[in-house]
Enzyme design. Structure first.
Site, short mmCIF file in Angstrom:
data_model
loop_
_atom_site.label_atom_id
_atom_site.label_comp_id
_atom_site.label_asym_id
_atom_site.label_seq_id
_atom_site.Cartn_x
_atom_site.Cartn_y
_atom_site.Cartn_z
CB SER A 153 -0.97 0.06 1.10
OG SER A 153 -2.02 0.85 1.15
CG ASP A 179 -6.46 -2.60 -4.65
OD1 ASP A 179 -7.71 -1.87 -4.05
OD2 ASP A 179 -5.38 -2.82 -4.17
CG HIS A 224 -5.57 -2.21 -0.91
ND1 HIS A 224 -4.78 -1.91 -1.56
CD2 HIS A 224 -5.07 -1.56 0.47
CE1 HIS A 224 -3.57 -1.20 -1.12
NE2 HIS A 224 -3.95 -1.05 0.05
#
Length: 733
Positions: free
Chosen positions: A603, A678, A710
């Site tokens: 991330s 995602d 994600h």
């Protein structure tokens, strides 16, 4: 953008000797029991007689059931087996799927529950319907039985009603009669009532759009309209199909959902719409009723994040007053620490106005009575106020920024801040409503996570889960291979302390130089270096002969506003400088091979990996970037504009903060992985990067996961991507 840590034991606490048995990646992610019993969502009943919690089944750790622990009898007992309510695969509505993704909920079965105020009943969702559990009768009653999915279910404050959202409209149900009342009627398509919009859920941690008045006379609720939000066609690529979604996604600089706020009276079904001001481009971040049930507070934040106003709406007079106005030259952080006192004359509020988050006492007219906490340390969150004893309980970092503790101080009169929880450990706490006991989740770098019930002064009462690593514990065979980290700090170029955590193999060979993996997140709203224990994956990598290093660079949380705001209007600059400082420190260690230092993150950590590889290739030879943001114009309004401002006001900052101006700087080996479904960091971030690297003629590796979001959930997916990471470092580092 959030991360999580698992738990494990360190060998220093274990005495019995066994033959060392190395961990394997497949074993780690296919056997959650390695972490020991881990009850979740524990709470103390309002009457203080029992602790309820959710726990997985022996054969399915993801499917949760509702349990209780009787404090008097000291016994655990199953209250509700989720399989008795519904069996088979749970079919979720699209809204519930998105909501659980925002909340990072990966379990099934009974995933949440609520206590009634009198402590006689529990409320929980299961299989898309609502269930009411009577603790005296010891049985469940199904309150709804509809093909539609009920979400965000809640008791009314006095326990007479149950409220919920069904098909984008707000309802409440009389528990005694079973009668349903539909509060709103035209919720459909792009219009939603009582529901938090995307950025509220993902970035503001506001998961609801409705609020009960304490006396049950009124319901406040939102109306959100996404018609002006940009519609994008988002691909979700699965193994055997590609799904196309027309999703309303508010890219940075584009329109947000329009949010309105109303008050509904139960006695006459009339609705009052609040005047939120002439400025329509704003965020409704919080709402909460005061104790007298006539004053509705709400928090109004400007689009630029530099102003946050606490406003009081008088539902009798129909007037609104701003009682507190917070401003900042960077941004104002949100919090959940507004608390109205039962005396109906005061409230507590949190602010970072002096550079660190602290608690303040106000009267209902907005006059500051006194500052409750102060110093160069941060309050994490307000936990409970005992008005009778005039004590305030909160968690914070007064002793050290790498540990969270429970503290107390005076309410109306100045008093010293007293630490309640034990030192040399990190604590998460849940206080009983009567402020007499609390649940203490405790862990450290040398102890497995444990859960205890303690007296409010910190004295031990009972174990809820001691999680002692004895010969029956699943982690026991691996204990001799587990290592404990060392902690320390270095200085940034502006003199601020940067804390680090370093893992090394248990037995360092004299004269040998070891490769290092720098595990990074680096973004705001998160802290990596804490006195807790990491995922077993890092223990596995240490067993393979690596050192593992973590450093919280400027921009990370829990260190004060100046430390965090260093990234304002330009991301990926001071964060990389600080990680370079970390590498320079590593290079000073005789056991480190300076030519074999790699970096990995997911991330924001994936973004940091790319920036480090592109901008600091002389320091980082290998990088693994997971689900990275590559172009901040592809991310959402609230998060991105908070740190970079609106694209029209900081166009160059957006260019400088993306990875693409620096792609040509790649020198080492790079692996990028991304979930192909995602809906947070869109897959477009990865494909745009792939094309840029290809255009420059760079050889790199990529791994994509069909159908994965994600968080990359699922046992098989986790085993594969962790194995991919380990294999890449083995080949390249």
């Amino acid at each position: 953008m959030k991360y999580c840590c698992a738990i494990l034991a360190a060998s220093v606490l274990l005495s019995a000797a066994v033959e060392a048995e190395p961990l394997t990646i497949e074993r780690i992610y296919s056997s959650p029991s390695l972490y020991g019993k881990s009850p979740s969502r524990l709470s103390i009943s309002p009457d203080g007689t029992r602790v309820t919690y959710l726990q997985g089944k022996e054969n399915d750790h993801r499917r949760l059931d509702l349990w209780e622990y009787s404090i008097k009898d000291k016994t655990h007992r199953l209250l509700v087996d989720s399989a008795s309510l519904f069996s088979g695969e749970e079919v979720l509505s699209d809204e519930e799927k998105a909501r659980r993704e925002r909340m990072r909920i990966k379990n099934s079965g009974i995933i949440s529950y609520k206590w009634s105020e009198d402590g006689k009943a529990l409320l929980f969702p299961a299989g898309g319907d609502i269930y009411y559990y009577d603790l005296q009768a010891r049985k469940s009653r199904q309150l709804t039985d509809t093909p539609e999915y009920e979400t965000d279910i809640r008791f009314s404050p006095k326990g007479h009603y149950v409220s919920f959202i069904r098909e984008q409209n707000l309802y409440y149900l009389d528990i005694a009669t079973g009668k349903e009342t539909q509060v709103t009627h035209d919720g459909k398509g792009l219009v939603k009532y009582g529901m938090a919009e995307f950025v509220a859920q993902e970035e503001m941690s506001r998961m609801t759009g409705y609020w009960w008045a304490p006396d049950e006379s009124k319901l406040a609720f939102t109306r959100s309209d996404e018609s002006e939000v940009a519609e994008v066609v988002r691909n979700e690529i699965y193994a055997d199909e590609i799904k196309l979604f027309n999703q309303r996604y508010p890219y940075a600089g584009s329109n947000n959902a329009k949010v309105e706020l109303a008050v509904y009276r139960l006695d006459n079904a009339k609705v009052q719409w609040l005047d939120l001001g002439k400025e329509r481009d704003f965020y409704l971040t919080r709402a909460q009723w005061a104790e007298d049930s006539n004053i509705l507070s709400y928090q109004w934040q400007d689009r630029g994040h530099q102003t946050l106003e606490l406003r009081f709406y008088d539902s009798k007079a129909g007037t609104t007053e701003t009682v507190i106005k917070e401003t900042s030259d960077s941004w104002v952080n949100l919090h959940d620490d507004l608390h109205f006192l039962e005396d109906k004359k005061h409230f507590i509020w949190a602010s970072e106005r002096d550079g660190f988050k602290h608690l303040y006492l106000y009267d209902m007219q907005g006059n500051l009575k006194r500052q409750l906490t102060q110093g160069q340390w941060v309050v994490d969150s307000l936990k409970r106020v005992d008005e009778k004893a005039q004590r305030v309980y909160f968690t914070g970092r007064k002793d050290t920024p790498i540990e969270s503790h429970l503290y107390s101080t005076g309410l109306f009169k100045p008093a010293a801040v007293e630490r309640i929880t034990s030192a040399n450990a990190n604590h998460y706490v849940n206080l009983a409503e009567d402020s007499q006991t609390f649940i203490d989740y405790s862990s450290s770098s040398s102890a497995l996570n444990s859960v205890a019930l303690r007296n409010i002064d910190g004295r031990f009462l009972i174990w809820l889960e001691q999680n002692e690593v004895d010969q029956d514990h699943p982690l026991y065979p691996y204990k001799d291979e587990l290592v404990e980290p060392s902690f320390g700090h270095i200085k940034a170029d502006d003199g601020q302390k940067l804390y680090y955590k370093l893992y090394q193999p248990a037995k360092l060979e004299k004269g040998k130089k070891y490769p290092v993996i720098v595990y990074v997140y680096g973004g705001p709203g998160a802290q990596m270096v804490r006195n807790t224990t990491p995922d077993l994956f890092w223990q596995y990598m240490v067993q393979q002969g690596y050192m593992v290093f973590q450093l919280d660079n400027r921009g990370s949380e829990s260190r004060g506003k100046a430390f965090e705001a260093a990234i304002h209007r330009k991301m990926g600059e001071v964060e990389v400088q600080d990680q370079i400082a970390g590498v320079k420190f590593l290079r000073s260690l005789p056991q480190v091979d300076p030519e074999r230092i790699g970096i990995y993150g997911h991330s924001y950590g994936g973004y940091m990996t790319l920036m480090a590889m592109f901008k600091a290739g002389d320091y980082f030879k290998v990088g693994v970037s997971g689900a990275p943001v590559t172009d901040w114009s592809l991310y959402d309004t609230y998060y991105t504009e908070k740190y970079l401002d609106h694209p029209k006001e900081n166009a160059q900052g957006y260019i400088d903060s993306s990875v693409f101006p620096y792609v040509k700087g790649l020198k080492g080996s790079l692996l990028v992985y991304h979930g192909m479904a995602d809906d947070n960091v869109l897959f477009t971030n990865a494909t745009k990067l792939f094309k840029a690297l290809q255009d420059e003629g760079f050889m790199f590796e990529m791994m994509t996961y069909p159908g994965a979001k994600h968080s990359l959930r699922g046992k098989k997916t986790k085993i594969h991507f962790k194995t991919t990471i380990a294999d890449f470092f083995k080949r390249k580092l």
